[in-house]
Enzyme design. Sequence first.
Site, PDB file in Angstrom:
ATOM      1  CG  HIS A  97     -11.664  -1.707  13.496  1.00  0.00           C
ATOM      2  ND1 HIS A  97     -11.463  -2.885  14.177  1.00  0.00           N
ATOM      3  CD2 HIS A  97     -10.493  -1.017  13.603  1.00  0.00           C
ATOM      4  CE1 HIS A  97     -10.233  -2.931  14.652  1.00  0.00           C
ATOM      5  NE2 HIS A  97      -9.623  -1.796  14.325  1.00  0.00           N
TER       6      HIS A  97
ATOM      7  CG  HIS B 189     -11.529  -1.127  18.153  1.00  0.00           C
ATOM      8  ND1 HIS B 189     -11.487  -0.407  16.982  1.00  0.00           N
ATOM      9  CD2 HIS B 189     -10.291  -1.021  18.687  1.00  0.00           C
ATOM     10  CE1 HIS B 189     -10.286   0.126  16.828  1.00  0.00           C
ATOM     11  NE2 HIS B 189      -9.532  -0.241  17.842  1.00  0.00           N
TER      12      HIS B 189
ATOM     13  N   GLY C 262      -6.417  -7.388  21.751  1.00  0.00           N
ATOM     14  CA  GLY C 262      -6.490  -8.145  20.507  1.00  0.00           C
ATOM     15  C   GLY C 262      -5.189  -8.866  20.181  1.00  0.00           C
TER      16      GLY C 262
HETATM   17  P1  AMP Z   1      -6.102   0.218  18.877  1.00  0.00           P
HETATM   18  O1  AMP Z   1      -7.296   1.115  18.928  1.00  0.00           O
HETATM   19  O2  AMP Z   1      -5.607  -0.057  17.502  1.00  0.00           O
HETATM   20  O3  AMP Z   1      -5.022   0.640  19.839  1.00  0.00           O
HETATM   21  O4  AMP Z   1      -6.604  -1.190  19.393  1.00  0.00           O
HETATM   22  C1  AMP Z   1      -7.307  -1.332  20.595  1.00  0.00           C
HETATM   23  C2  AMP Z   1      -7.467  -2.804  20.891  1.00  0.00           C
HETATM   24  O5  AMP Z   1      -8.154  -3.441  19.799  1.00  0.00           O
HETATM   25  C3  AMP Z   1      -6.123  -3.536  21.015  1.00  0.00           C
HETATM   26  O6  AMP Z   1      -6.221  -4.502  22.051  1.00  0.00           O
HETATM   27  C4  AMP Z   1      -5.969  -4.190  19.661  1.00  0.00           C
HETATM   28  O7  AMP Z   1      -5.169  -5.346  19.684  1.00  0.00           O
HETATM   29  C5  AMP Z   1      -7.406  -4.541  19.346  1.00  0.00           C
HETATM   30  N1  AMP Z   1      -7.595  -4.725  17.901  1.00  0.00           N
HETATM   31  C6  AMP Z   1      -7.182  -3.896  16.912  1.00  0.00           C
HETATM   32  N2  AMP Z   1      -7.472  -4.436  15.692  1.00  0.00           N
HETATM   33  C7  AMP Z   1      -8.067  -5.628  15.930  1.00  0.00           C
HETATM   34  C8  AMP Z   1      -8.592  -6.658  15.093  1.00  0.00           C
HETATM   35  N3  AMP Z   1      -8.561  -6.567  13.759  1.00  0.00           N
HETATM   36  N4  AMP Z   1      -9.123  -7.751  15.673  1.00  0.00           N
HETATM   37  C9  AMP Z   1      -9.160  -7.858  17.030  1.00  0.00           C
HETATM   38  N5  AMP Z   1      -8.683  -6.914  17.872  1.00  0.00           N
HETATM   39  C10 AMP Z   1      -8.143  -5.815  17.351  1.00  0.00           C
END
Ligand code: AMP
Length: 289
Positions: free
Chosen positions: A34, A37, A146
Amino acid sequence: MIIAHTIEDVRTRVKQARAEGKRIGFVPTMGYLHDGHLSLVEISKQQSDFQVMSIFVNRIQFNDKKDFESYPREHERDFALAKSAGVHLMFLPEEEEMYCNQHTFVEMESLTEHLCGATRPGHFRGVCTVVSKLFNIVQPDVAVFGRKDIQQAIIIEKMVKDLNFPLRIIIAPTIREEGGLAMSSRNKHLSPSERIRALSIYRGLLAAKSLIESGNRDVRTIIAAAQSNIESSRPEKIDYIELVSYETLAPINIMNQRAILAIAAFFGTTRLIDNMLIEKNGEHYSCVL
Ligand code: AMP
């Protein structure tokens, strides 16, 4: 965009980019991309020349089998988004490529007692282990995480320092949907009515923000303001609403330092997390959502 499935292929491609004098940026993810990312890739591009992203749903960081199995996976869609964001190399390993009779795990002894560390046993052991492996595979100069997952980001910063990984961690702002819901791959599981109810997390944070910025220093009152907003939308469960020190991630009773208000709550069967950074500037506090 090159798609690599093996560690060897990633190493070869990264080596090549390095030989061309490029700095390597890295954004690890679990996919179902999204704008949150993609914003990490944007930040990585400002600090490096060759963008690596990984998509790996890391079984060992899930403490709930159903959550692991139902985690959304849509690779073709992800590839198109990553490519358009400027990712050069996508690492998409199979589980066997990452874990083959693994006996070594990375466990952090502090920073994991509270928040998601307390409510998801073994979670950060899984995160630290996979991120260490990914850092050793990709060997980036910078990696972007994030703030949405703030405990994770702080733990990884500490791990990088403790284990002398030669790279810099950047913590990026939270990207939100219209209405304030923090973007998350798990939002896909929310029904329309759960999605509306879940907006109360953001409202709860805003209520706390307004108290803090108008001079309230009583943590119980601040938490109660967030809690009453969230409870009014009948979450299935609140895992935690805690105000913790940024340094130790342990709860504090009085506002006297840089801190985080962190929330985890279930709407339907979906567990959502969000947080607000509370910055201290002299005697004044400002909140960043
Ligand atoms: P995930 O795929 O959920 O494991 O997240 C991968 C990376 O994207 C991690 O560093 C998360 O903190 C970051 N992330 C997930 N959601 C968001 C968001 N809404 N805003 C910014 N970074 C995000």
